[in-house]
Design an enzyme around this catalytic site. Structure first.
Site, PDB file in Angstrom:
ATOM      1  N   ILE A   1       0.746  -1.312  -0.131  1.00 24.87           N
ATOM      2  CA  ILE A   1      -0.110  -0.020  -0.034  1.00 24.87           C
ATOM      3  C   ILE A   1       0.860   1.258   0.032  1.00 24.87           C
ATOM      4  O   ILE A   1       0.302   2.376  -0.016  1.00 24.87           O
ATOM      5  CB  ILE A   1      -0.868   0.057   1.137  1.00 24.87           C
ATOM      6  CG1 ILE A   1      -0.236  -0.207   2.580  1.00 24.87           C
ATOM      7  CG2 ILE A   1      -1.990  -0.883   0.973  1.00 24.87           C
ATOM      8  CD1 ILE A   1      -1.122   0.076   3.692  1.00 24.87           C
ATOM      9  N   SER A   2       2.284   1.151   0.040  1.00 23.71           N
ATOM     10  CA  SER A   2       3.096   2.187   0.225  1.00 23.71           C
ATOM     11  C   SER A   2       4.268   1.844  -0.490  1.00 23.71           C
ATOM     12  O   SER A   2       4.839   0.650  -0.089  1.00 23.71           O
ATOM     13  CB  SER A   2       3.219   2.923   1.203  1.00 23.71           C
ATOM     14  OG  SER A   2       3.904   4.103   1.115  1.00 23.71           O
TER      15      SER A   2
END
Length: 378
Positions: A70-71
């Protein structure tokens, strides 16, 4: 600006090599190259091996409980392309949506000044880490805020440039409101499954007109602008389509013995252009792997064909995999012949508010906030 360094270190040497490769790959502007030579990427990835840091590849830095990233720290080549597309000038105010490690914000700061950069991240922990990394690298004046990027950051508006480092299928009116007229918005735009394009838009009133379009890919924007439901799982596959599919019929197709044939070479850019142009395009991703394949599922669900990469890194091969009748694979062959080797220089995208007039384009994508008219012809 940035950290003052004495004698060259192994990190300095590795960074120089990374930037030399970057220059060979994408030929960035001279000031962009200087920024990448200046900013120490390893200070933004303190727990990552130096060789990996300075490979220039994308490096995921946070995952969901299911292991989905997610990052990340983005691949430096796509970073350079996006930064050049922004057409930055010293002193311009810049809003970055998706702070990640803070590395991209530091590159922006080198180009416009640390006091002129605002970067947002929806995740408080990620924002805190980005702020710490920026301080450690000498960019403490960059403003880092934990906020939902969909709503932008009105306190610093108006901005001359807005850069989105997460994929979106729509344009937030907040970004347009907070952008100077004549300003530039660069965003990864998902038009169809596996048809993510990087677009630099110039704002003209409420209309956005593309300045450049190029291939690339990012993780989805989270929060208010998130993509919605996860793609359905059909047997061992995740399947994404721009129209409803008969999952039972598709599973029956995928349980047949596939037909395989070698195809002429094609690039990821070719395949993305194919997906934009064909309303029957689908994406299949085998669960548990990062690789995905795009292709065509006929409207009646009677045949499926997709492109798959095979072979090693040095000698990759392109396969056409097909199930059911011949319609899908014949259509896929035609589409590949149409798009193979075409440059993206002629691709033009006009975005207008969806409550207004329909834009010009040979393919139209209607979203809640903005409608996109895409001209795909040569």
């Amino acid at each position: 600006m940035g950290v003052t360094v004495g004698a060259p270190s192994s990190a300095d040497t590795a960074r120089e090599r990374m930037v030399d490769r970057l220059v060979e790959q994408v030929h960035p502007r001279e000031d962009t190259v200087t920024a990448f030579r200046t900013v120490p990427r390893h200070l933004f990835l303190p727990d990552v091996d130096l060789d990996r840091v300075y490979s220039g590849s994308a490096i995921p830095t946070k995952h969901t409980d299911k292991g989905d990233p997610i990052s990340s720290s983005s691949e430096v080549a796509i970073m350079a392309l996006m930064i050049d597309a922004l057409r930055l000038e010293r002193g311009q105010r810049v809003l970055e949506i998706g702070a990640g490690t803070g590395y991209n914000a530091a590159i922006l700061a080198e180009l416009v000044g640390t006091e002129n950069v605002v970067t947002l991240d929806i995740d408080v922990e990620i924002a805190d880490e980005a702020r710490a990394h920026l301080r450690a690298a000498g960019y403490g004046d960059v403003r880092v805020e934990a906020a939902d990027g969909w709503t932008g950051w009105s306190d610093g508006a108006p901005y001359a440039r807005v850069e989105l480092t997460a994929a979106t299928s729509d344009i937030s009116p907040h970004w347009v409101d907070q952008l100077d007229d004549g300003g530039v918005l660069v965003a990864p735009l998902l038009l169809r499954p596996n048809a993510q394009v990087m677009v630099a838009f110039r704002k003209r009133g409420r209309t956005l007109e593309s300045l450049s379009v190029f291939a690339g890919g990012f993780m989805w924007l989270r929060g208010l602008g998130a993509s919605g439901e996860a793609p359905p799982e059909v047997g061992p596959w995740r399947v994404t389509s721009s129209r409803a599919i008969d999952e039972v019929r598709l599973l029956a197709l995928l349980q047949e013995t596939p037909r395989l044939e070698l195809a002429e070479p094609a690039s990821w850019s070719d395949l993305a252009l194919l997906a934009i142009a064909d309303e029957s395009s689908v994406v299949l991703q085998r669960k548990g792997t990062p690789m995905y394949s795009n292709g065509i599922l006929t409207e009646d669900g009677s045949s499926l064909a997709f492109v798959e990469w095979a072979g090693g890194v040095l000698s990759p091969r392109l396969l056409l995999v097909s199930y059911g009748g011949p319609d899908a694979v014949e259509r896929l062959r035609r589409r590949l012949d149409e798009v193979r080797g075409r440059t993206w220089n002629g691709l033009r995208i006009i975005a207008v508010p969806s409550d207004g007039a329909r834009p010009d384009g040979d393919v139209i994508f209607v979203c809640p906030n903005y409608t996109f008219g895409v001209s795909t012809k040569r």
